[in-house]
Design a protein around this motif. Structure first.
Motif, mmCIF file in Angstrom:
data_model
loop_
_atom_site.group_PDB
_atom_site.id
_atom_site.type_symbol
_atom_site.label_atom_id
_atom_site.label_comp_id
_atom_site.label_asym_id
_atom_site.label_seq_id
_atom_site.Cartn_x
_atom_site.Cartn_y
_atom_site.Cartn_z
ATOM 1 N N LEU A 19 0.824 -1.214 0.000
ATOM 2 C CA LEU A 19 0.000 0.000 0.000
ATOM 3 C C LEU A 19 0.860 1.265 0.000
ATOM 4 O O LEU A 19 0.417 2.317 -0.470
ATOM 5 C CB LEU A 19 -0.943 0.004 1.203
ATOM 6 C CG LEU A 19 -2.077 -1.022 1.182
ATOM 7 C CD1 LEU A 19 -2.993 -0.825 2.380
ATOM 8 C CD2 LEU A 19 -2.888 -0.930 -0.105
ATOM 9 N N GLY A 26 -5.914 6.859 4.622
ATOM 10 C CA GLY A 26 -4.994 5.989 3.904
ATOM 11 C C GLY A 26 -3.544 6.257 4.247
ATOM 12 O O GLY A 26 -2.754 5.339 4.456
ATOM 13 N N VAL A 34 -9.603 4.153 4.331
ATOM 14 C CA VAL A 34 -9.537 2.706 4.180
ATOM 15 C C VAL A 34 -10.419 2.056 5.236
ATOM 16 O O VAL A 34 -10.209 2.252 6.433
ATOM 17 C CB VAL A 34 -8.095 2.189 4.334
ATOM 18 C CG1 VAL A 34 -8.050 0.670 4.251
ATOM 19 C CG2 VAL A 34 -7.190 2.813 3.290
ATOM 20 N N ILE A 88 -9.793 -4.065 3.101
ATOM 21 C CA ILE A 88 -8.712 -4.446 2.188
ATOM 22 C C ILE A 88 -9.018 -5.842 1.663
ATOM 23 O O ILE A 88 -9.102 -6.804 2.430
ATOM 24 C CB ILE A 88 -7.349 -4.430 2.884
ATOM 25 C CG1 ILE A 88 -7.042 -3.039 3.405
ATOM 26 C CG2 ILE A 88 -6.248 -4.895 1.934
ATOM 27 C CD1 ILE A 88 -5.797 -2.969 4.267
ATOM 28 N N TYR A 105 -7.458 -4.801 -3.497
ATOM 29 C CA TYR A 105 -8.515 -3.812 -3.686
ATOM 30 C C TYR A 105 -8.732 -3.098 -2.355
ATOM 31 O O TYR A 105 -8.674 -3.711 -1.285
ATOM 32 C CB TYR A 105 -9.820 -4.470 -4.133
ATOM 33 C CG TYR A 105 -9.766 -5.102 -5.507
ATOM 34 C CD1 TYR A 105 -10.281 -4.446 -6.625
ATOM 35 C CD2 TYR A 105 -9.204 -6.372 -5.690
ATOM 36 C CE1 TYR A 105 -10.242 -5.036 -7.888
ATOM 37 C CE2 TYR A 105 -9.154 -6.963 -6.949
ATOM 38 C CZ TYR A 105 -9.678 -6.287 -8.039
ATOM 39 O OH TYR A 105 -9.634 -6.865 -9.282
ATOM 40 N N ILE A 106 -8.997 -1.806 -2.430
ATOM 41 C CA ILE A 106 -9.215 -0.991 -1.238
ATOM 42 C C ILE A 106 -10.605 -0.376 -1.311
ATOM 43 O O ILE A 106 -11.010 0.121 -2.364
ATOM 44 C CB ILE A 106 -8.173 0.138 -1.143
ATOM 45 C CG1 ILE A 106 -6.755 -0.415 -1.181
ATOM 46 C CG2 ILE A 106 -8.375 0.948 0.136
ATOM 47 C CD1 ILE A 106 -5.698 0.665 -1.384
#
Length: 445
Positions: free
Chosen positions: A87, A122, A142, A145, A154-155
């Motif tokens: 990330l 994030g 976020v 996840i 994918y977030i």
């Protein structure tokens, strides 16, 4: 001889550190169950990882076949570092926005999803999980996840969904999926249950097994010597240098420009009244200081999570107010108060201006066993309480639900009481709490 003296000195320091940890464990009771290893405060980074542990993990095996558990700390420990490193490579250029339906269809494929109690910034997330405090241009929240069986990431956060392009995790997920299926509760999402395109999971079983435990005020009937120990720790001087005032069940301790008050109903309040000068906000430094303060002053090393962050001001100084809540296992504990979280702390860079904690602990003689709790279907609860929602149709109400979680409600303070398992439903800006067994309304925020 000098080397021998240095050796003895080192041993003495180590002994004092171990003694401090031991004393903190005697005063502050762990929120973990007895059958789990007792945790100690090692450093701020480890505590931050504990704070940022997701609330639950979902194992997706196919259409209408999902398993969800809050017992996920071992999986998070194995994967968090890898996820963080990936990330940290996310930028506005390699994050691809996808629509809600595409993301919901991904739940039909073999995958795991880490879900958090509340959205995290994030940039805060990637910097605090990983070892590096670097900068990045992620400007999103976020709350989930998603990791596919191919390692794709994918977030999701605040109704938006993104794919991290050309970056994959390095760990396999097959074993995690098998274990979560074995111990998790079978679940479905709103899309499968009602055709509503929302990333909300609900139990697809009639019962859930949870540990039975009671909570009580941590300061009620607390011995005077332990109150003195707590005062010494917060004010950082021996009790002989501290002035004490006792009025109406509240002990107030004063040393120079620092104040600490302890109320019998469980409220701890600390304030710093000296002058300081902080004209620029530093989120990482302030959060590090907040966590360090909590660990050093209270001895808490587990059982809390970061709920939200707000900027705050004091005499033209710029800082942050951090809200922390407690959890039993990974299930959030919710107070019947609208005013505050379990812990609120105002930090201006390295200065802690205010700290407030509603300190509760597990009862001295809890029953460490699991009990089955009935889970009434969500649509039946909504249908039963239509009058709360202006008698709209059940489907209209379900369509307007923004989020849904299982939480514990605690209504007692000085007497031991078991928390009530409830559905926490965010609807049209208000939060409704319904008893999972009866469907009765418990509280509205």
């Amino acid at each position: 001889m000098k080397k021998f003296r240095r050796y003895l000195s080192t041993l003495s320091i180590i002994f004092l550190i171990l003694l401090l940890v031991f004393q903190s464990k005697n005063l502050w009771l762990s929120f973990d169950t007895k059958d789990k290893n007792t945790k100690t405060v090692e450093d701020v980074n480890e505590f931050l990882k504990e704070i940022l542990t997701p609330q639950r993990i979902v194992a997706n095996l196919g259409d209408r076949e999902h398993y969800m558990t809050t017992d996920l700390s071992e999986y998070w420990k194995k994967t968090a570092q890898d996820i963080s490193e990936k990330l940290q490579k996310a930028t506005s250029d390699n994050l691809k926005l996808i629509d809600t339906e595409e993301y919901l269809n991904l739940q039909k494929k073999k995958s795991i999803v880490f879900k958090f109690s509340s959205p995290l910034s994030g940039s805060v997330f990637v910097n605090l999980i990983g070892d590096n405090r670097n900068s990045n241009d992620i400007n999103l929240s976020v709350d989930s996840i998603y990791i596919s069986d191919l390692g794709e990431i994918y977030i999701s956060g605040i109704k938006n969904f993104y794919k991290l392009m050309d970056i994959k995790v390095d760990f396999p997920i097959d074993d995690i999926i098998d274990e979560v299926k074995e111990k998790g509760i079978r679940s479905i999402n709103f899309y499968e249950a009602y055709g509503i395109k929302k990333d909300i999971y609900i139990p697809d079983e009639d019962y859930i097994s949870l540990q039975k435990v009671s909570y009580i005020s941590g300061l009620y009937n607390l011995e005077e010597d332990k109150k003195s120990t707590l005062a010494e720790r917060f004010l950082n001087v021996p009790i002989d240098y501290i002035r004490e005032i006792t009025v109406d069940g509240k002990n107030t301790y004063i040393y120079e420009n620092e104040y600490l008050s302890l109320s019998y109903d469980g409220m701890i309040e600390y304030s710093l009244e000296s002058l300081f000068d902080v004209k620029a906000r530093d989120l990482n430094k302030s959060l590090n200081r907040a966590v360090e303060f909590i660990a050093q002053k209270t001895g808490i090393s587990s059982g809390i999570y970061l709920e939200k962050i707000e900027p705050c001001n004091y005499n033209e100084n710029l800082g942050y107010r951090f809200y922390f809540n407690l959890k039993d296992g990974q299930i959030p504990l919710v107070l019947p108060s609208k005013e505050h979280s379990f812990i609120e702390i105002d930090v201006y860079s390295e200065f802690v201006k205010n700290y407030r904690e509603y300190y509760i602990r597990k009862d001295d003689n809890p029953i460490y066993k699991k009990e089955k709790i009935y889970l009434k279907k969500i649509h039946k609860i909504i249908n039963k309480n239509k009058d709360l929602f202006k008698n709209n149709s059940t489907m209209d109400i379900l369509n307007s639900i923004e989020n849904l979680n299982l939480v514990y409600l605690i209504f007692s303070d000085v007497k031991a009481a078991e928390p009530t398992l409830a559905y926490e439903i965010l609807y049209m800006g208000n939060i409704y709490y319904f008893d999972t067994e009866t469907g009765n309304l418990m509280m509205v925020r």
